[in-house]
Design a protein around this motif. Structure first.
Motif, PDB file in Angstrom:
ATOM      1  N   TYR A 369       0.836  -1.198   0.000  1.00 15.68           N
ATOM      2  CA  TYR A 369       0.000   0.000   0.000  1.00 15.68           C
ATOM      3  C   TYR A 369       0.872   1.249   0.000  1.00 15.68           C
ATOM      4  O   TYR A 369       2.047   1.214   0.396  1.00 15.68           O
ATOM      5  N   THR A 370       0.293   2.355  -0.457  1.00 14.35           N
ATOM      6  CA  THR A 370       1.057   3.589  -0.655  1.00 14.35           C
ATOM      7  C   THR A 370       0.378   4.763   0.036  1.00 14.35           C
ATOM      8  O   THR A 370      -0.831   4.755   0.282  1.00 14.35           O
ATOM      9  N   PHE A 371       1.175   5.783   0.331  1.00 19.34           N
ATOM     10  CA  PHE A 371       0.688   7.037   0.906  1.00 19.34           C
ATOM     11  C   PHE A 371       1.313   8.177   0.121  1.00 19.34           C
ATOM     12  O   PHE A 371       2.535   8.316   0.076  1.00 19.34           O
ATOM     13  N   ALA A 372       0.474   8.980  -0.512  1.00 23.80           N
ATOM     14  CA  ALA A 372       0.971  10.102  -1.316  1.00 23.80           C
ATOM     15  C   ALA A 372      -0.077  11.203  -1.329  1.00 23.80           C
ATOM     16  O   ALA A 372      -1.272  10.934  -1.492  1.00 23.80           O
ATOM     17  N   ASP A 373       0.381  12.443  -1.153  1.00 20.75           N
ATOM     18  CA  ASP A 373      -0.492  13.616  -1.193  1.00 20.75           C
ATOM     19  C   ASP A 373      -1.670  13.469  -0.244  1.00 20.75           C
ATOM     20  O   ASP A 373      -2.797  13.836  -0.553  1.00 20.75           O
ATOM     21  N   GLY A 374      -1.389  12.899   0.927  1.00 20.78           N
ATOM     22  CA  GLY A 374      -2.410  12.776   1.957  1.00 20.78           C
ATOM     23  C   GLY A 374      -3.350  11.606   1.808  1.00 20.78           C
ATOM     24  O   GLY A 374      -4.229  11.411   2.654  1.00 20.78           O
ATOM     25  N   LEU A 375      -3.203  10.817   0.730  1.00 21.49           N
ATOM     26  CA  LEU A 375      -4.125   9.723   0.448  1.00 21.49           C
ATOM     27  C   LEU A 375      -3.425   8.371   0.525  1.00 21.49           C
ATOM     28  O   LEU A 375      -2.291   8.210   0.060  1.00 21.49           O
ATOM     29  N   LEU A 376      -4.129   7.391   1.077  1.00 20.31           N
ATOM     30  CA  LEU A 376      -3.667   6.010   1.104  1.00 20.31           C
ATOM     31  C   LEU A 376      -4.342   5.209  -0.003  1.00 20.31           C
ATOM     32  O   LEU A 376      -5.514   5.439  -0.333  1.00 20.31           O
ATOM     33  N   HIS A 377      -3.595   4.243  -0.548  1.00 20.91           N
ATOM     34  CA  HIS A 377      -4.163   3.328  -1.549  1.00 20.91           C
ATOM     35  C   HIS A 377      -3.652   1.928  -1.240  1.00 20.91           C
ATOM     36  O   HIS A 377      -2.466   1.744  -0.962  1.00 20.91           O
ATOM     37  N   PRO A 378      -4.539   0.906  -1.280  1.00 23.14           N
ATOM     38  CA  PRO A 378      -4.108  -0.441  -0.896  1.00 23.14           C
ATOM     39  C   PRO A 378      -3.248  -1.142  -1.924  1.00 23.14           C
ATOM     40  O   PRO A 378      -2.694  -2.206  -1.629  1.00 23.14           O
ATOM     41  N   SER A 379      -3.125  -0.628  -3.115  1.00 22.36           N
ATOM     42  CA  SER A 379      -2.370  -1.170  -4.258  1.00 22.36           C
ATOM     43  C   SER A 379      -3.245  -2.131  -5.053  1.00 22.36           C
ATOM     44  O   SER A 379      -4.316  -2.563  -4.596  1.00 22.36           O
ATOM     45  N   ASP A 380      -2.786  -2.485  -6.237  1.00 23.74           N
ATOM     46  CA  ASP A 380      -3.516  -3.410  -7.103  1.00 23.74           C
ATOM     47  C   ASP A 380      -2.905  -4.802  -7.096  1.00 23.74           C
ATOM     48  O   ASP A 380      -3.188  -5.623  -7.980  1.00 23.74           O
ATOM     49  N   THR A 381      -2.094  -5.096  -6.097  1.00 23.22           N
ATOM     50  CA  THR A 381      -1.560  -6.442  -5.920  1.00 23.22           C
ATOM     51  C   THR A 381      -2.703  -7.393  -5.570  1.00 23.22           C
ATOM     52  O   THR A 381      -3.563  -7.060  -4.755  1.00 23.22           O
ATOM     53  N   PRO A 382      -2.768  -8.572  -6.161  1.00 23.88           N
ATOM     54  CA  PRO A 382      -3.838  -9.515  -5.809  1.00 23.88           C
ATOM     55  C   PRO A 382      -3.851  -9.828  -4.314  1.00 23.88           C
ATOM     56  O   PRO A 382      -2.804  -9.966  -3.680  1.00 23.88           O
ATOM     57  N   GLY A 383      -5.059  -9.930  -3.758  1.00 21.93           N
ATOM     58  CA  GLY A 383      -5.214 -10.183  -2.334  1.00 21.93           C
ATOM     59  C   GLY A 383      -5.155  -8.902  -1.533  1.00 21.93           C
ATOM     60  O   GLY A 383      -5.515  -7.824  -2.003  1.00 21.93           O
ATOM     61  N   LEU A 384      -4.670  -9.028  -0.293  1.00 18.94           N
ATOM     62  CA  LEU A 384      -4.487  -7.848   0.557  1.00 18.94           C
ATOM     63  C   LEU A 384      -3.299  -7.008   0.132  1.00 18.94           C
ATOM     64  O   LEU A 384      -3.256  -5.804   0.375  1.00 18.94           O
ATOM     65  N   GLY A 385      -2.280  -7.660  -0.450  1.00 21.46           N
ATOM     66  CA  GLY A 385      -1.071  -6.946  -0.825  1.00 21.46           C
ATOM     67  C   GLY A 385      -0.032  -6.886   0.272  1.00 21.46           C
ATOM     68  O   GLY A 385       0.841  -6.015   0.263  1.00 21.46           O
ATOM     69  N   VAL A 386      -0.109  -7.814   1.245  1.00 17.82           N
ATOM     70  CA  VAL A 386       0.875  -7.888   2.333  1.00 17.82           C
ATOM     71  C   VAL A 386       1.342  -9.330   2.450  1.00 17.82           C
ATOM     72  O   VAL A 386       0.526 -10.267   2.417  1.00 17.82           O
ATOM     73  N   GLU A 387       2.647  -9.517   2.593  1.00 16.21           N
ATOM     74  CA  GLU A 387       3.210 -10.845   2.830  1.00 16.21           C
ATOM     75  C   GLU A 387       4.075 -10.804   4.090  1.00 16.21           C
ATOM     76  O   GLU A 387       4.647  -9.766   4.430  1.00 16.21           O
ATOM     77  N   LEU A 388       4.165 -11.936   4.771  1.00 15.63           N
ATOM     78  CA  LEU A 388       4.937 -12.020   6.014  1.00 15.63           C
ATOM     79  C   LEU A 388       6.250 -12.759   5.765  1.00 15.63           C
ATOM     80  O   LEU A 388       6.258 -13.843   5.171  1.00 15.63           O
ATOM     81  N   ASP A 389       7.349 -12.170   6.225  1.00  9.44           N
ATOM     82  CA  ASP A 389       8.687 -12.766   6.116  1.00  9.44           C
ATOM     83  C   ASP A 389       8.964 -13.557   7.383  1.00  9.44           C
ATOM     84  O   ASP A 389       9.197 -12.987   8.451  1.00  9.44           O
ATOM     85  N   ASP A 390       8.939 -14.893   7.290  1.00  8.55           N
ATOM     86  CA  ASP A 390       9.097 -15.736   8.477  1.00  8.55           C
ATOM     87  C   ASP A 390      10.447 -15.551   9.149  1.00  8.55           C
ATOM     88  O   ASP A 390      10.535 -15.534  10.390  1.00  8.55           O
TER      89      ASP A 390
END
Length: 416
Positions: A369-390
Motif C-alpha cells: 500500500y502507498t501514501f501520497a499527497d495525503g491519500l492512502l491506496h491499498p495497491s492493485d496487488t492480488p489479495g491484501l497486498g501484504v506478505e509475512l517474512d518468516d
C-alpha cells in the motif's frame, strides 16, 4: 479449494503482533491480523487451541459460512478476543479469495469508489510550541488532516503525546523507550499516569485556538478524548471547541453507555466519533439508529474482519454515518491493508487513521500500500497486498508490554 493448514505467528518488531496464516491445498496463503494490544497471547491461544482445529478441510471459499460457524457455533459470542480471532480467519480467507481471483481485494468488494483514502496523522507535544512543530512535520510528510493532542499543565505524561516519557518516550519521567509510536511500553507492569479532567477542559480550547491561529481554518483537525469525560463534561468540551471547527471529537465518554451520547449530542454540534474499543455491530445500534455519532471508529482487526466491518459500515450508511476506521500501529500492516481495501470500496468513507509502522515492522510485513499527497491506496496487488517474512519475524520474539493505567490526582483508577 480446501484449508490444508493454519498457524499463528507471534512477533515483536518494536511491538507485538499476532498473525494467522491459512494455507489451502493448492498452495495459496492468506494472512489475518489477530493483534489485541496488551492481550496478544490470549488471541493467539484462542486461535491455536480452539479455532485452528476447526478449520482444516473446510472450503476456503465459503467465507460467510465460516464466519457464522465461528460466531454462532461457539455459543460464547462477541468480546474482543473472540472477535479478533474471527477477524483473523475472515481476513485471511478474503486474502485467499482475492489471490485466487487475481484481483486486489477491493475489486471483490464492489470496486473503487475513490482514488484514495484521506488519512490523518497524530501530531502531539508536551506544550503548544512542541505541538505546532509536530504539526509542521506531519504536513511536510504529506498529511492533509491532523489529530491534535497535548500535555496538560500540572500533569505528567499524558496519553497520545509522543514525547511523554511515561507513555514510552525515551528519557522522560516514565523512563523506557517509545514503543513503536504508541503509549504501550515493554515492562512487567503497566505505567501509571495521573489525570485531571477539569485541568484538561480548561487547557484544550486554548490549544485549538493556537493551532487555528497558526495553520488557518482549512486544515481538518481531530481530537481524541479517550473516554475520560462524563457526558456533561464532554458536552461542555464539544461546545467550547465549536469555534475551531473540528473534523471530530473522538471517544468523548466511555462507549458502553450508548445513551450517554444523547446528552452530548443535545449540547454540541461538534462531530462525534466513537468505537475503537467496540467489537460488534450490536455496540452501535442505538448510536446509529438515533444518529448520535458521525463516524464509526472500529478496526477490521477487532470487529470480526472484512465481512463484519462491511456489514457494519453498510448499516451506518443508512443513517448518514461515515467510516473513520482505527489505524494506529497496534493494528498490523495486515489489518491496515484490510481497512484500506474497505476504504476504497465503500461509499460512506470518511477518513482513515494512519500511523507509519516502524522499519522493523515493515521488514516482517512486506507491504504494497502507498501514501501520497495525503491519500492512502491499498495497491492493485492480488489479495491484501501484504506478505509475512518468516525469517524476519523469528528475529523479534514476543515481549510483554502494557498500555498505561490511569489514575486521578487522588489515586482513583480512571478510564484510560
Amino acid at each position: 479449494m480446501r484449508i490444508a493448514s493454519a498457524e499463528t505467528i507471534t512477533t515483536s518488531p518494536g511491538r507485538n503482533f499476532v498473525t494467522l496464516r491459512i494455507t489451502t491445498d493448492d498452495g495459496l496463503t492468506g494472512l489475518g491480523d489477530a493483534t489485541l494490544n496488551g492481550r496478544e497471547l490470549a488471541v493467539a491461544s484462542y486461535l491455536s487451541d480452539h479455532v485452528i482445529p476447526l478449520l482444516t478441510g473446510r472450503d476456503a471459499a465459503r467465507i460467510e459460512d465460516t464466519w457464522q460457524y465461528l460466531y454462532r457455533g461457539a455459543y460464547w459470542r462477541r468480546g474482543p478476543v473472540t472477535m479478533a480471532a474471527i477477524a483473523a480467519v475472515d481476513t485471511a480467507l478474503w486474502d485467499i479469495k482475492a489471490k485466487a481471483a487475481g484481483m486486489p481485494l477491493y475489486q471483490l468488494l464492489g470496486g473503487a469508489s475513490r482514488t484514495g483514502a484521506l488519512a490523518y496523522g497524530h501530531a502531539s507535544g508536551r506544550d503548544i510550541p512542541e505541538l505546532l512543530d509536530s504539526i509542521r512535520e506531519h504536513l511536510a510528510a504529506g498529511y492533509r488532516a491532523i489529530r491534535v493532542q497535548t500535555g496538560v499543565p500540572g500533569l505528567g505524561p499524558v496519553y497520545g503525546v509522543a514525547s511523554s516519557g511515561g507513555a514510552g518516550g525515551a528519557g522522560g519521567p516514565g523512563g523506557g523507550e517509545r514503543y513503536d509510536y504508541e503509549p504501550a511500553r515493554r515492562a512487567a507492569l503497566p505505567v501509571e499516569e495521573t489525570w485531571d479532567t477539569r485541568a484538561y477542559l480548561r487547557h484544550l480550547p486554548g490549544v485549538f485556538e493556537a493551532v487555528r491561529a497558526e495553520f488557518g481554518p482549512e486544515l481538518p483537525l481531530l481530537h481524541d478524548g479517550h473516554h475520560r469525560m462524563t457526558p456533561i463534561q464532554a458536552a461542555k468540551l464539544g461546545t467550547s471547541l465549536e469555534p475551531y471547527d473540528l473534523f471530530w471529537l473522538e471517544d468523548a465518554t466511555p462507549g458502553e453507555d450508548q445513551a450517554a451520547l444523547r446528552l452530548i449530542r443535545q449540547h454540541t454540534t461538534t462531530p462525534l466519533a466513537i468505537g475503537e474499543v467496540f467489537n460488534s455491530v450490536h455496540d452501535y445500534t442505538t448510536l446509529l439508529t438515533e444518529r448520535l455519532i458521525d463516524y464509526v471508529r472500529s478496526a477490521v482487526t477487532h470487529t470480526g474482519g472484512v465481512t463484519a466491518m462491511k456489514k457494519l459500515l453498510d448499516f451506518a450508511a443508512v443513517y448518514g454515518v461515515k467510516s473513520g476506521m482505527h489505524g494506529p500501529t497496534d493494528v498490523s500492516p495486515v489489518g491496515m491493508a484490510a481497512a484500506l481495501h474497505l476504504d476504497l470500496a465503500i461509499h460512506n468513507f470518511g477518513i482513515q487513521e494512519y500511523m507509519r509502522h516502524s522499519a522493523e515492522t515493515l521488514e516482517v510485513f512486506r507491504t504494497s500500500y502507498t501514501f501520497a499527497d495525503g491519500l492512502l491506496h491499498p495497491s492493485d496487488t492480488p489479495g491484501l497486498g501484504v506478505e509475512l517474512d518468516d525469517a524476519a519475524a523469528a528475529r523479534f520474539p514476543y515481549a510483554p508490554a502494557y498500555l498505561p493505567v490511569n489514575r486521578l490526582t487522588d489515586g482513583t483508577v480512571h478510564d484510560w
